[in-house]
Design a protein around this motif. Structure first.
Motif, PDB file in Angstrom:
ATOM      1  N   ALA A   1       8.074  -8.143  -1.407  1.00 52.04           N
ATOM      2  CA  ALA A   1       7.526  -9.499  -1.306  1.00 52.04           C
ATOM      3  C   ALA A   1       6.128  -9.480  -0.709  1.00 52.04           C
ATOM      4  O   ALA A   1       5.246 -10.232  -1.115  1.00 52.04           O
ATOM      5  N   GLU A   2       5.915  -8.564   0.262  1.00 53.64           N
ATOM      6  CA  GLU A   2       4.634  -8.547   0.973  1.00 53.64           C
ATOM      7  C   GLU A   2       3.530  -7.911   0.123  1.00 53.64           C
ATOM      8  O   GLU A   2       2.350  -8.085   0.418  1.00 53.64           O
ATOM      9  N   SER A   3       3.889  -7.166  -0.908  1.00 55.52           N
ATOM     10  CA  SER A   3       2.906  -6.667  -1.876  1.00 55.52           C
ATOM     11  C   SER A   3       3.479  -6.996  -3.250  1.00 55.52           C
ATOM     12  O   SER A   3       3.989  -6.148  -3.958  1.00 55.52           O
ATOM     13  N   ASN A   4       3.382  -8.260  -3.582  1.00 54.49           N
ATOM     14  CA  ASN A   4       4.149  -8.775  -4.720  1.00 54.49           C
ATOM     15  C   ASN A   4       3.439  -8.514  -6.043  1.00 54.49           C
ATOM     16  O   ASN A   4       2.420  -9.131  -6.350  1.00 54.49           O
ATOM     17  N   SER A   5       4.011  -7.618  -6.846  1.00 48.89           N
ATOM     18  CA  SER A   5       3.373  -7.266  -8.125  1.00 48.89           C
ATOM     19  C   SER A   5       3.278  -8.489  -9.039  1.00 48.89           C
ATOM     20  O   SER A   5       2.408  -8.561  -9.900  1.00 48.89           O
ATOM     21  N   ASN A   6       4.164  -9.453  -8.830  1.00 49.03           N
ATOM     22  CA  ASN A   6       4.141 -10.622  -9.713  1.00 49.03           C
ATOM     23  C   ASN A   6       3.026 -11.625  -9.374  1.00 49.03           C
ATOM     24  O   ASN A   6       2.878 -12.640 -10.055  1.00 49.03           O
ATOM     25  N   MET A   7       2.202 -11.287  -8.371  1.00 44.67           N
ATOM     26  CA  MET A   7       0.956 -12.036  -8.190  1.00 44.67           C
ATOM     27  C   MET A   7       0.052 -11.793  -9.398  1.00 44.67           C
ATOM     28  O   MET A   7      -0.710 -12.666  -9.795  1.00 44.67           O
ATOM     29  N   VAL A   8       0.129 -10.588  -9.935  1.00 43.50           N
ATOM     30  CA  VAL A   8      -0.835 -10.215 -10.984  1.00 43.50           C
ATOM     31  C   VAL A   8      -0.245 -10.187 -12.386  1.00 43.50           C
ATOM     32  O   VAL A   8      -0.986 -10.187 -13.368  1.00 43.50           O
ATOM     33  N   THR A   9       1.107 -10.146 -12.512  1.00 44.62           N
ATOM     34  CA  THR A   9       1.687 -10.034 -13.859  1.00 44.62           C
ATOM     35  C   THR A   9       1.437 -11.297 -14.670  1.00 44.62           C
ATOM     36  O   THR A   9       1.007 -12.329 -14.150  1.00 44.62           O
TER      37      THR A   9
END
Ligand SMILES: Nc1nc2c(c(=O)[nH]1)N[C@H]1C(S)=C(S)[C@@H](COP(=O)(O)OP(=O)(O)OC[C@H]3O[C@@H](n4cnc5c(=O)[nH]c(N)nc54)[C@H](O)[C@@H]3O)O[C@H]1N2
Ligand SMILES: Nc1nc2c(c(=O)[nH]1)N[C@H]1C(S)=C(S)[C@@H](COP(=O)(O)OP(=O)(O)OC[C@H]3O[C@@H](n4cnc5c(=O)[nH]c(N)nc54)[C@H](O)[C@@H]3O)O[C@H]1N2
Ligand code: SF4
Ligand SMILES: [Mo]
Length: 721
Positions: A687-695
């Motif tokens: 959650a703290e490095s959420n890949s879905n920020m960029v997907t």
């Protein structure tokens, strides 16, 4: 330290020999008197869809240890590291213990009565004003089947909204749609035993060594097999392969069509099977004549020689198996890629026989249960909304008027989110899923949650990134605190049992659903006399009777005693009769198209996202298990050494990943040949490095599954702070 060594062994990483093997039957951690169990409870693992049988050791009222059930047909006593440490989640911190209602901006503890009355009142008022479809419901693949069955009726017939879907649309929807295209129904045809009996096993976009570890045992037992792994990354599974095809991202359809082309050219096809059991061969053969080895080599990046070798291996096998998972489903072309896989099995007659099957390896522990009984993307028992006979059938079985059953499915998950943004969905009820971490293109999701008038989150943990947005949090019991059944990837139904009591006031989802039904005034009608999950199971047996997914042959008691029973027997379609009205399977001519967001100068890398063996999804559970967390405490980005050199990046640098949408900061860089130049990989667990920020928010037009596996990104060293 000793514990870590144990878990390394459990993982099967033998550093001295540099070799992987799986499924050690060791116990994790230091054995002390406090961990010697008084009693053992038989149950089924609550993580992945392999569906391992386990025994949980209980001392006093506490679960103190876990071991594989040696008698269970799936795992014969072995467990992977998550299973071996699963009892720790029952005492994990961070559990939701009491209902919470937002009052003056703060989530405040309230009684169950106040919580559920408020829920009925708020949703009722919004539906009154905006229509019953103003309520959206998103569920999961992680409840017991009895809960799915109960929930489906509650949502569609009680709350009367069609806008009901689950996180399974982020997962198995493409497999479901692909099976329907080819065979006329959902339902994985094969069995795990096929992995032991096939001569050739083709795994496409499936990293079983990390994600379905206990299946690797089956491969180990098959001494004659040739394993071919199709994955752009050199995964642990690829390292086990006899032949690894490091395909260019999303060129799978070209590969599959190219194999079919060679098979037809070499006459390595089963003409009798094609004639008797399929439709569309002439058109298909004409279509794939364009997929010459030369053209396919250019699209896939594989050599012509490799393509021919692969096709000959598959075509000459007596029994050939194709397994796939998210490398196939997570695509805007997911459903048709599945159809292309099925084409290969059909033209060679590799279906319905021992060792021969196309086979979707499911994800969540009970994704199958919700597909069969769920009432979301289809009617219970693989019935179709569109089919009047199916609706009439159910209305009769339920003793309700047929016009209460919707004639079409409602919005799929991504469309529910869009409808929340546009204001058509006003209230949302999220059950056992954590979209703030798992849904693609986070900013749109966040906008959706913020636009709602009322958000209910029903979860075993709180706070979670999603429950923090809630107006109402309903605390749920989790695996180990309730009973029911799970159905695994090979259609095997196993019992899940209660080991300990839920914490605080948390209740099993089943009880929450029945309580809501009472308050809605539909309990007696929809659930007459029900008090326990077994009541739901008994009705589900009646509803599924005579359907492909027929549960009527094995009772609650028998599942417990026999330790896991497969509906449909070991294999479907043994007689070559499919579920299309004429009994024949369909061959589909499927074009290979480039993925949607191609890299360019500004965003030169293709970002691939996925998993690692130690963690489960959004880590609400595994972050709380110290053994698992300590092994992989933070997110990382894999990058090829050539790219890292060009960007002057060094191992363990902190990097920021930018896409057209947003960025993820301070991710640890791993420089490795596991990924090819031009590609980077990141787990989606953190959650703290959420890949879905960029997907990317791009979806398969048929299955509505997101394209999680490719988007264009740029990588920079993070500014020091
Ligand atoms: N440890 C662990 N196990 C799990 C889970 C978990 O969270 N943790 N989750 C469970 C769930 S719900 C699921 S759905 C399964 C998922 O199981 P998998 O599908 O095995 O998992 P992923 O890592 O998402 O993706 C699999 C592979 O697809 C590859 N891939 C990416 N793009 C392409 C492509 O274009 N073509 C091909 N052929 N391959 C491609 C990736 O490189 C990756 O190795 O795992 C289940 N098991
Ligand atoms: N970028 C990227 N994103 C992905 C994927 C990917 O490969 N890449 N994979 C996708 C796939 S395949 C999947 S399946 C999804 C998974 O994504 P999610 O469904 O969001 O993942 P989980 O962490 O399993 O969420 C389950 C939630 O249910 C809660 N819970 C557990 N047990 C119970 C219970 O019995 N009752 C209730 N009420 N709550 C419970 C947990 O605490 C947790 O909050 O993620 C998808 N997202
Ligand atoms: S392989 Fe899957 S079902 Fe088996 S122990 Fe591991 S997580 Fe549980
Ligand atoms: Mo999944």
């Amino acid at each position: 330290m000793k514990a870590l060594t144990h878990i390394r062994r459990a993982l099967g990483i033998d550093i001295r020999r540099g070799k992987y093997s799986y499924g050690y039957d060791v116990e994790v951690g230091l054995i002390s008197a406090s961990r010697v169990a008084d009693t053992w409870v038989k149950t089924t693992c609550g993580y992945c869809s392999v569906g391992c049988g386990m025994l949980v050791g209980v001392k006093g009222r506490k679960a103190v240890t876990v071991r594989g059930n040696p008698e269970h047909p799936v795992n014969a006593g072995k467990l992977c590291p998550k299973g071996l440490s699963e009892h720790y989640i029952l005492t994990a911190p961070g559990r939701a213990r009491t209902p919470l209602l937002r009052k003056n901006r703060a989530l405040t503890a309230v009684s169950w009565d106040e919580a559920l009355d408020t829920m009925i009142e708020k949703i009722g008022a919004l539906q009154e004003k905006h229509g019953s479809d103003a309520l959206g419901v998103i569920s999961t693949g992680q409840l017991v089947t009895e809960e799915f069955y109960t929930l489906g009726k509650l949502v569609q017939l009680g709350f009367r909204t069609r806008n009901y879907d689950g996180n399974t649309t982020l997962c198995m929807a493409s497999a479901v749609s692909g099976y329907k295209l080819s065979f006329g129904s959902d339902g994985p045809p094969g069995a795990y035993a096929d992995l032991e009996h096939a001569d050739v096993i083709l795994l496409i976009g499936a990293n079983i060594a990390d994600n379905h570890p206990i299946l690797c045992q089956r491969l180990d037992r098959n001494k004659k097999r040739t394993l071919i792994v199709v994955d752009p990354r050199v995964t642990k599974t690829a390292m086990m392969a006899d032949l690894h095809l490091p395909i260019k991202p999303r060129s799978d359809i070209a590969l599959l069509n190219g194999i079919a082309h060679i098979l037809i050219r070499e006459r390595l096809i089963d003409e009798n099977y094609i004639a008797q059991h399929t439709v569309g061969y002439e058109e298909f053969a004409a279509y794939i004549s364009e997929y010459t080895p030369e053209r396919v080599a250019a699209i896939t990046g594989l050599s012509e020689e490799t393509l021919i070798r692969t096709a000959l291996l598959y075509g000459r096998a007596r029994a050939a198996f194709i397994g796939w998972t998210m490398g196939v489903n997570h695509s805007t072309q997911g459903a048709v890629t599945v159809a292309a896989i099925n084409n290969l099995a059909l033209i060679t007659g590799n279906i319905g026989r021992v060792g021969a099957s196309p086979f979707s390896i499911t994800g969540q522990c009970n994704a199958m249960g919700t597909r069969e009984s769920g009432f979301a993307s289809s009617l219970p028992g693989y019935r179709k909304f569109e089919k009047v006979e199916d609706r009439e059938d159910l209305a009769k079985l339920w003793n309700i008027s047929v016009d209460r059953i919707p004639t079409a499915r409602g919005l799929a998950y991504p469309d529910i989110i869009e409808a929340a943004v546009s204001g058509k969905i006003k209230a949302l009820w999220i059950i056992a899923t954590n979209p703030v971490v798992s849904f693609p293109n986070h900013s749109v999701l966040e906008q959706a949650l913020r636009s709602l008038d009322f958000l209910v989150v029903q979860d075993g943990f709180h706070p979670t990134p999603t429950s923090e947005f809630a107006d109402l949090v309903l605390p749920a019991a989790i695996w180990g605190e309730k009973e029911g059944t799970f159905t695994n990837s090979e259609r095997r139904v196993s019992k899940v049992n209660r080991i300990v009591a839920p914490p605080g006031e948390a209740r099993p989802d089943f009880n929450i659903f029945l309580d809501l039904a009472g308050r809605l005034g539909v309990r007696d009608e929809l659930y007459p006399g029900w008090t326990m999950p077994e009541d739901a199971y008994t009705e589900w047996q009646r509803i599924s009777h005579g359907r492909l997914c027929d549960y009527s042959n094995f009772s609650w008691q028998e599942i417990e005693e026999r330790g896991g029973v497969q509906w449909g027997g070991s294999r479907l379609y043994q007689d070559g009769i499919f579920q299309h009205p004429d009994g024949k399977a369909r061959l589909h001519s499927v074009p290979c198209e480039p993925f949607i967001e191609q890299p360019n100068d500004e965003y030169p890398f293709i970002l691939n996202t996925g998993r690692t063996v130690e963690h489960w999804h959004t880590r609400t559970k595994t972050a709380q298990v110290a053994l698992l967390h300590n092994m992989v405490p933070n997110a990382w980005l894999e990058m090829n050494p050539a790219d890292a050199a060009q960007l002057q990046l060094r191992p363990h640098d902190r990097v920021t990943v930018f896409s057209r949408r947003s960025s993820v900061k301070n991710v640890e860089l791993r420089i490795t040949g596991i990924v090819a130049p031009g590609q980077v990989f990141m787990p989606f667990h953190f959650a703290e490095s959420n890949s879905n920020m960029v997907t990317l928010g791009a979806y398969d037009p048929i299955s509505r599954e997101p394209n999680f596996k490719q988007c264009a990104v740029r990588v920079e060293r993070s500014a020091r702070n």
